[in-house]
Design an enzyme around this catalytic site. Structure first.
Site, short mmCIF file in Angstrom:
data_model
loop_
_atom_site.label_atom_id
_atom_site.label_comp_id
_atom_site.label_asym_id
_atom_site.label_seq_id
_atom_site.Cartn_x
_atom_site.Cartn_y
_atom_site.Cartn_z
N ARG A 240 0.56 -1.31 -0.28
CA ARG A 240 0.22 -0.08 0.15
C ARG A 240 0.52 0.82 0.07
O ARG A 240 2.50 1.41 0.88
CB ARG A 240 -0.58 0.20 1.33
CG ARG A 240 -1.54 -1.11 1.12
CD ARG A 240 -3.05 -0.62 -0.06
NE ARG A 240 -4.12 -1.35 0.36
CZ ARG A 240 -4.37 -2.31 -0.82
NH1 ARG A 240 -3.24 -2.37 -1.23
NH2 ARG A 240 -5.75 -2.84 -0.71
N GLU A 269 -3.67 7.90 -4.54
CA GLU A 269 -3.96 7.01 -5.89
C GLU A 269 -5.08 7.86 -5.64
O GLU A 269 -5.79 8.38 -4.99
CB GLU A 269 -3.54 5.57 -5.77
CG GLU A 269 -2.73 5.16 -5.43
CD GLU A 269 -2.46 3.85 -5.06
OE1 GLU A 269 -3.71 3.06 -5.44
OE2 GLU A 269 -1.87 2.78 -4.82
N HIS A 287 -1.38 0.43 -9.61
CA HIS A 287 -1.99 -0.27 -8.86
C HIS A 287 -2.38 -1.34 -9.94
O HIS A 287 -3.67 -1.88 -9.80
CB HIS A 287 -3.12 -0.11 -7.91
CG HIS A 287 -3.33 -0.80 -6.90
ND1 HIS A 287 -3.38 0.27 -5.28
CD2 HIS A 287 -3.07 -1.94 -5.71
CE1 HIS A 287 -3.75 -0.23 -4.41
NE2 HIS A 287 -3.79 -2.08 -4.90
C1 GLV Z 1 -5.44 -5.05 -4.09
O1 GLV Z 1 -4.49 -3.47 -3.72
C2 GLV Z 1 -5.56 -5.82 -3.17
O2 GLV Z 1 -5.70 -5.25 -1.91
O3 GLV Z 1 -5.96 -6.86 -3.40
#
Ligand code: GLV
Length: 326
Positions: A240, A269, A287
């Site tokens: 993250r 983001e 992401h």
């Molecule tokens: C993506 O970032 C997830 O947490 O699945």
């Protein structure tokens, strides 16, 4: 016969998940990629017993307090820092995630970023495209070796271990840092050594982050930690964004305190720190670490199955707040 329960699906998912839910439930489906503003989400969730959410939905305590009648929030992600789980638990709302199905796909991508940053794949592509390639040059786009290097993993959970396995395939030495020691058989398999945060940062050629975002992991990597890393080191973040202090990272990359980074996640983001957009020694992705067709399809289905189970009175398989299910 009573009317079918109603489910809000806040954003586009793979179609089989919606088809599955429509067999038994009435579905309010936002089949677009537009994030519903909180007031719209609250209004559309009225009369719904379940919400199938995504990590772009901010389910704060205030939003959760307004979700009258909702019994489950099924997040289409393994991470659930977008949901105030304590607030959901206090209102007996089950929260689920999608673990397991994305482990290998995410690890593949973490390794892709690691390799791309180490061997300057994106710079090389741009260089060839630009027409600058005139001859073979002894140190043209020279990078860092991956084989035989030391890979430091923060968070040796499912994804961290899968990245470490890939590292082993490249003959890498594995160090890890985790609140809990890994099971001895995993440590043996990976020949991994649990070390302090400082030792990991000082010793590793590559540092890959696989911790969830919690108050304890926010800015886990800041200026002080970056200063401990080798000038030749590469940081990879597929966890993250807020686990890394992005401004401090941009500065470290600019000053070459560390050599490069591969980033799939960002603090705010889709905004990316402007300096990161200009630096050559960072590989950026939007992401997408879990974004293979098959994995995103399975994540969509898994969230739908969690929601359907809860509404049928069955314990949802991927409950993150088991206290609500007695
Ligand atoms: C993506 O970032 C997830 O947490 O699945």
């Amino acid at each position: 016969m009573s009317a079918p329960a109603r489910i809000l699906v806040t954003k586009r998912v793979f179609p089989e998940a919606v088809e599955f839910l429509r067999r038994e439930f009435e579905v309010d489906y936002n089949g677009t990629d537009r994030v519903l503003p909180s007031d719209e989400l609250i209004q559309r969730a009225r009369g719904c017993a379940a919400v199938v959410s995504q990590l772009t939905d901010r389910l704060s305590a205030d939003v959760i307090a307004a979700l009258d009648g909702v019994r489950i929030i099924a997040n289409v992600a393994v991470g659930y820092d977008n949901i105030d789980v304590a607030a959901a638990t206090a209102r007996s709302i089950a929260v689920t995630n999608t673990p397991g199905v994305l482990t290998e796909t995410t690890a593949d991508f973490a390794f892709a970023l690691l390799m791309a940053a180490a061997r300057r794949v994106v710079e090389a592509h741009a260089f060839v495209h630009s027409g600058q390639w005139s001859t073979w040059i002894i140190d043209l786009l020279a990078g860092q070796d991956i084989h035989g290097a030391t890979l430091g993993i923060f968070g040796l959970g499912r994804i961290g271990a899968a990245v470490a396995r890939r590292g082993r395939g490249f003959g890498m030495r594995i160090l890890y840092c985790d609140d809990q020691p890994a099971p001895p058989e995993l440590e043996r398999e990976l020949e991994a050594r649990r070390v302090s945060r400082e030792e990991l940062l000082r010793e590793s050629d590559f540092v890959s982050l696989h911790v969830p975002l919690t108050p304890a992991t926010r800015h886990l990597i800041g200026a002080a930690e970056l200063a401990m890393m080798k000038p030749s080191a590469i940081l990879v973040n597929t966890a993250r964004g807020p686990v890394v202090d992005e401004a401090a990272l941009a500065e470290a990359l600019e000053k070459r305190t560390i050599w490069a980074a591969g980033l799939d996640v960002f603090e705010d983001e889709p905004r990316v720190h402007p300096k990161l957009l200009e630096l050559p020694n960072v590989v950026l992705a939007p992401h997408i670490a879990s974004a293979s067709f098959s994995t995103r399809r399975r994540m969509s289905m898994m969230a739908a199955e969690n929601a359907a189970a809860a509404l049928a009175g069955r314990r949802p398989p991927n409950l993150v707040n088991p206290e609500v299910w007695r």
